[in-house]
Design a protein around this motif. Structure first.
Motif, PDB file in Angstrom:
ATOM      1  N   LEU A   4      47.469  49.308  27.373  1.00 41.19           N
ATOM      2  CA  LEU A   4      46.658  48.140  27.734  1.00 41.19           C
ATOM      3  C   LEU A   4      47.201  47.412  28.946  1.00 41.19           C
ATOM      4  CD1 LEU A   4      44.416  46.055  27.123  1.00 41.19           C
ATOM      5  CD2 LEU A   4      46.035  44.904  25.585  1.00 41.19           C
ATOM      6  N   TYR A   5      48.526  47.257  29.040  1.00 46.24           N
ATOM      7  CA  TYR A   5      49.059  46.305  30.012  1.00 46.24           C
ATOM      8  C   TYR A   5      49.546  46.960  31.307  1.00 46.24           C
ATOM      9  CZ  TYR A   5      50.972  41.804  31.429  1.00 46.24           C
ATOM     10  OH  TYR A   5      51.214  40.642  32.096  1.00 46.24           O
ATOM     11  N   ILE A   6      50.555  47.843  31.229  1.00 51.06           N
ATOM     12  CA  ILE A   6      51.049  48.545  32.418  1.00 51.06           C
ATOM     13  C   ILE A   6      51.218  50.021  32.061  1.00 51.06           C
ATOM     14  CG2 ILE A   6      52.807  48.698  34.216  1.00 51.06           C
ATOM     15  CD1 ILE A   6      53.710  45.919  33.577  1.00 51.06           C
ATOM     16  N   PRO A   7      50.546  50.932  32.760  1.00 51.83           N
ATOM     17  CA  PRO A   7      50.740  52.360  32.470  1.00 51.83           C
ATOM     18  C   PRO A   7      52.091  52.860  32.979  1.00 51.83           C
ATOM     19  CG  PRO A   7      49.262  52.080  34.336  1.00 51.83           C
ATOM     20  CD  PRO A   7      49.534  50.699  33.795  1.00 51.83           C
ATOM     21  N   PRO A  17      49.531  44.317  36.241  1.00 48.59           N
ATOM     22  CA  PRO A  17      48.305  43.526  36.172  1.00 48.59           C
ATOM     23  C   PRO A  17      48.231  42.458  37.260  1.00 48.59           C
ATOM     24  CG  PRO A  17      49.296  43.753  34.003  1.00 48.59           C
ATOM     25  CD  PRO A  17      50.296  44.274  34.990  1.00 48.59           C
ATOM     26  N   GLU A  18      47.007  42.101  37.615  1.00 52.75           N
ATOM     27  CA  GLU A  18      46.780  40.932  38.454  1.00 52.75           C
ATOM     28  C   GLU A  18      46.984  39.708  37.572  1.00 52.75           C
ATOM     29  OE1 GLU A  18      46.320  41.094  41.597  1.00 52.75           O
ATOM     30  OE2 GLU A  18      46.047  43.267  41.758  1.00 52.75           O
ATOM     31  N   SER A  19      47.955  38.871  37.917  1.00 52.07           N
ATOM     32  CA  SER A  19      48.304  37.727  37.074  1.00 52.07           C
ATOM     33  C   SER A  19      48.263  36.440  37.878  1.00 52.07           C
ATOM     34  CB  SER A  19      49.702  37.920  36.467  1.00 52.07           C
ATOM     35  OG  SER A  19      49.735  39.065  35.640  1.00 52.07           O
ATOM     36  N   HIS A  20      48.011  35.360  37.186  1.00 51.01           N
ATOM     37  CA  HIS A  20      47.961  34.050  37.828  1.00 51.01           C
ATOM     38  C   HIS A  20      48.391  32.990  36.828  1.00 51.01           C
ATOM     39  CE1 HIS A  20      44.268  32.917  35.602  1.00 51.01           C
ATOM     40  NE2 HIS A  20      43.956  34.201  35.732  1.00 51.01           N
ATOM     41  N   GLU A  21      48.829  31.865  37.328  1.00 55.09           N
ATOM     42  CA  GLU A  21      49.224  30.777  36.444  1.00 55.09           C
ATOM     43  C   GLU A  21      47.997  30.194  35.742  1.00 55.09           C
ATOM     44  OE1 GLU A  21      51.736  28.115  38.766  1.00 55.09           O
ATOM     45  OE2 GLU A  21      53.434  29.115  37.808  1.00 55.09           O
ATOM     46  N   THR A  22      48.148  29.902  34.473  1.00 57.21           N
ATOM     47  CA  THR A  22      47.053  29.412  33.654  1.00 57.21           C
ATOM     48  C   THR A  22      46.788  27.932  33.928  1.00 57.21           C
ATOM     49  OG1 THR A  22      47.734  30.987  31.940  1.00 57.21           O
ATOM     50  CG2 THR A  22      46.201  29.234  31.285  1.00 57.21           C
ATOM     51  N   ASP A  23      45.522  27.589  34.004  1.00 54.13           N
ATOM     52  CA  ASP A  23      45.134  26.195  34.235  1.00 54.13           C
ATOM     53  C   ASP A  23      45.052  25.481  32.886  1.00 54.13           C
ATOM     54  OD1 ASP A  23      44.313  23.840  35.372  1.00 54.13           O
ATOM     55  OD2 ASP A  23      42.218  24.467  35.607  1.00 54.13           O
ATOM     56  N   TRP A  70      51.550  32.614  31.994  1.00 49.23           N
ATOM     57  CA  TRP A  70      50.555  33.075  32.956  1.00 49.23           C
ATOM     58  C   TRP A  70      49.391  33.736  32.223  1.00 49.23           C
ATOM     59  CZ3 TRP A  70      51.888  34.888  38.474  1.00 49.23           C
ATOM     60  CH2 TRP A  70      52.799  34.003  39.060  1.00 49.23           C
ATOM     61  N   SER A  71      48.350  34.100  32.958  1.00 44.67           N
ATOM     62  CA  SER A  71      47.237  34.888  32.443  1.00 44.67           C
ATOM     63  C   SER A  71      47.163  36.188  33.226  1.00 44.67           C
ATOM     64  CB  SER A  71      45.917  34.121  32.572  1.00 44.67           C
ATOM     65  OG  SER A  71      45.887  33.019  31.676  1.00 44.67           O
ATOM     66  N   SER A  72      46.795  37.268  32.545  1.00 46.00           N
ATOM     67  CA  SER A  72      46.863  38.590  33.157  1.00 46.00           C
ATOM     68  C   SER A  72      45.544  39.336  33.043  1.00 46.00           C
ATOM     69  CB  SER A  72      47.970  39.420  32.501  1.00 46.00           C
ATOM     70  OG  SER A  72      49.239  38.837  32.736  1.00 46.00           O
ATOM     71  N   ASN A  73      45.235  40.104  34.076  1.00 50.16           N
ATOM     72  CA  ASN A  73      44.063  40.973  34.117  1.00 50.16           C
ATOM     73  C   ASN A  73      44.528  42.386  34.443  1.00 50.16           C
ATOM     74  OD1 ASN A  73      41.617  38.957  34.062  1.00 50.16           O
ATOM     75  ND2 ASN A  73      43.072  38.099  35.526  1.00 50.16           N
ATOM     76  N   PRO A  74      44.700  43.241  33.429  1.00 48.86           N
ATOM     77  CA  PRO A  74      45.171  44.603  33.682  1.00 48.86           C
ATOM     78  C   PRO A  74      44.205  45.380  34.574  1.00 48.86           C
ATOM     79  CG  PRO A  74      45.356  44.047  31.358  1.00 48.86           C
ATOM     80  CD  PRO A  74      44.560  42.956  31.995  1.00 48.86           C
ATOM     81  N   THR A  75      44.780  46.239  35.413  1.00 47.29           N
ATOM     82  CA  THR A  75      43.974  47.065  36.311  1.00 47.29           C
ATOM     83  C   THR A  75      43.849  48.494  35.827  1.00 47.29           C
ATOM     84  OG1 THR A  75      45.866  47.743  37.655  1.00 47.29           O
ATOM     85  CG2 THR A  75      44.781  45.663  38.245  1.00 47.29           C
ATOM     86  N   GLY A  76      44.728  48.901  34.906  1.00 45.88           N
ATOM     87  CA  GLY A  76      44.706  50.275  34.420  1.00 45.88           C
ATOM     88  C   GLY A  76      45.502  51.248  35.259  1.00 45.88           C
ATOM     89  N   ASP A 134      52.958  53.452  44.200  1.00 46.74           N
ATOM     90  CA  ASP A 134      51.832  53.155  45.088  1.00 46.74           C
ATOM     91  C   ASP A 134      51.765  51.642  45.249  1.00 46.74           C
ATOM     92  OD1 ASP A 134      49.456  52.733  46.426  1.00 46.74           O
ATOM     93  OD2 ASP A 134      48.253  54.047  45.152  1.00 46.74           O
ATOM     94  N   SER A 135      52.302  51.131  46.338  1.00 44.77           N
ATOM     95  CA  SER A 135      52.382  49.680  46.519  1.00 44.77           C
ATOM     96  C   SER A 135      51.003  49.046  46.639  1.00 44.77           C
ATOM     97  CB  SER A 135      53.232  49.345  47.751  1.00 44.77           C
ATOM     98  OG  SER A 135      52.696  49.960  48.909  1.00 44.77           O
ATOM     99  N   SER A 136      50.029  49.761  47.198  1.00 43.03           N
ATOM    100  CA  SER A 136      48.690  49.184  47.365  1.00 43.03           C
ATOM    101  C   SER A 136      48.009  48.933  46.029  1.00 43.03           C
ATOM    102  CB  SER A 136      47.821  50.099  48.224  1.00 43.03           C
ATOM    103  OG  SER A 136      47.598  51.346  47.585  1.00 43.03           O
ATOM    104  N   ALA A 137      48.328  49.749  45.021  1.00 48.04           N
ATOM    105  CA  ALA A 137      47.757  49.586  43.682  1.00 48.04           C
ATOM    106  C   ALA A 137      48.723  48.906  42.725  1.00 48.04           C
ATOM    107  CB  ALA A 137      47.350  50.940  43.116  1.00 48.04           C
ATOM    108  N   LYS A 138      49.896  48.489  43.243  1.00 47.42           N
ATOM    109  CA  LYS A 138      50.956  47.915  42.414  1.00 47.42           C
ATOM    110  C   LYS A 138      51.321  48.865  41.274  1.00 47.42           C
ATOM    111  CE  LYS A 138      50.628  43.466  41.579  1.00 47.42           C
ATOM    112  NZ  LYS A 138      50.075  42.154  41.184  1.00 47.42           N
TER     113      LYS A 138
END
Length: 353
Positions: free
Chosen positions: A305-308, A122-128, A112-118, A262-266
């Protein structure tokens, strides 16, 4: 929440950080650490980028277990060795068994590919990926609702083997490809004549630890329940952490508990708990501490960087009475903490099941 403080953190923490070769410049975390009688060795889960988040296992060496150097120019275990160069190999655990080194690992065929939120997962999605195999027919027709991505891209767990602890080869799969099953950890000896592993099949129960057995390390029994999440600090899920340690009192099992804060912020917090299992019937829990025994406290465990807010132990060595706990911090770096086995067993003795 923690009761009481048992572990002392290494002053040099984090003892391993990403950098250097391109394949480990983003993150280095969740290690398997072992000693061959001369040196300490570490398999690190590492990645060169987060998009795509292709993880491999690098090899490091140390004379003292604190200061480490990269031992090889390339990773020693990769997703290509499991069948897919665009996959991901994750979270190694190493066990010495019958004169050989055995590695359990998690594997995904397409990273997958990941976009950390801090602030949370992270917001992650399958890579194309170019030339990605087509979707299974039922999904292509729209008759399958796969909330977490492709049904042929679930995380399964496998077994690798080494005679010297440095060169590794794929051995077999432990879990099937059609369920998400990770945190698979091999016991360091046979139990009642059979090999045993811990598992966490998400299809069965997302917050539980299970056991399976084998006569040949290739064919495994259906999982049977060991432990469910039972406390608020593990309300999201639990899973095995380090290979179990045999003591006179029973199998010492560390496990991770995940709390959704905090489920809204994962947003989540990863902590470590402990339990004792019967030596001959490990599904029987002798004792279990109701509070975590290790949790994020320092800056490097709360900010990464990835998950606090993550401590994720994956290896623990016993030297005399001292437990050497190696863990990933924030899915970013690797750290070390120490505790007394006697003190830990004394704590568990106060919480029988």
């Amino acid at each position: 929440m923690i009761t009481p403080p048992l572990f002392t953190r290494e002053l040099a923490n984090p003892i391993v950080t990403p950098g250097g070769p391109s394949w480990r410049r983003a993150v280095s975390f969740n290690p398997a650490v072992y000693h061959d009688g001369q040196q300490y060795w570490m398999l690190e889960r590492c990645a060169g980028s987060l998009r795509p988040f292709i993880c491999q296992l690098g090899l490091l060496r140390s004379d003292d277990g604190i200061y480490w150097e990269i031992a090889t120019e390339e990773p020693v275990f990769s997703p290509a060795m499991c069948g897919s160069p665009i996959g991901s190999v994750q979270d190694p655990r190493v066990t010495r068994l019958e004169g050989r080194w055995w590695l359990t690992f998690a594997y995904r065929p397409y990273a997958w590919s990941s976009n950390p939120t801090g602030v949370g997962v992270p917001e992650s999605h399958e890579t194309d990926f170019p030339k990605l195999p087509p979707l299974p027919e039922c999904e292509a027709a729209g008759s399958s609702n796969v909330a977490n991505g492709r049904s042929d891209n679930l995380t399964r767990s496998g077994l690798a083997v080494s005679d010297d602890g440095k060169s590794w080869s794929f051995h077999s799969w432990i879990t099937p490809a059609n369920i998400d099953d990770r945190n698979v950890i091999l016991f360091p000896e046979k139990i009642s004549g059979r090999y045993a592993v811990l598992r966490r099949p998400l299809e069965a129960a997302s917050s539980s630890i299970w056991l399976s057995y084998s006569d040949d390390l290739e064919n495994w029994t259906a999982p049977e329940l060991l432990a469910k999440a039972a406390h608020p600090w593990e309300n999201n899920r639990i899973g095995g952490s380090c290979p179990p340690i045999r003591t006179d009192a029973g199998w010492l099992l560390f496990y991770h508990g995940v709390e959704t804060t905090d489920s809204s912020a994962k947003a989540v917090t990863y902590r470590m708990g402990a339990m004792l299992l019967d030596l001959t019937v490990p599904r029987k829990i002798i004792a279990r501490c109701p509070s975590p025994i290790f949790e994020p406290e320092t800056y490097y465990e709360r900010v990464g960087l990835y998950i606090p807010n993550v401590v994720f132990p994956t290896s623990c060595l016993l030297e005399d009475d001292t437990l050497l706990l190696y863990y990933g911090a924030c899915d970013t770096s690797i750290c070390l903490a120490r505790a007394s086995l006697e003190e830990l067993l004394s704590l568990l003795d106060r919480h029988p099941c």
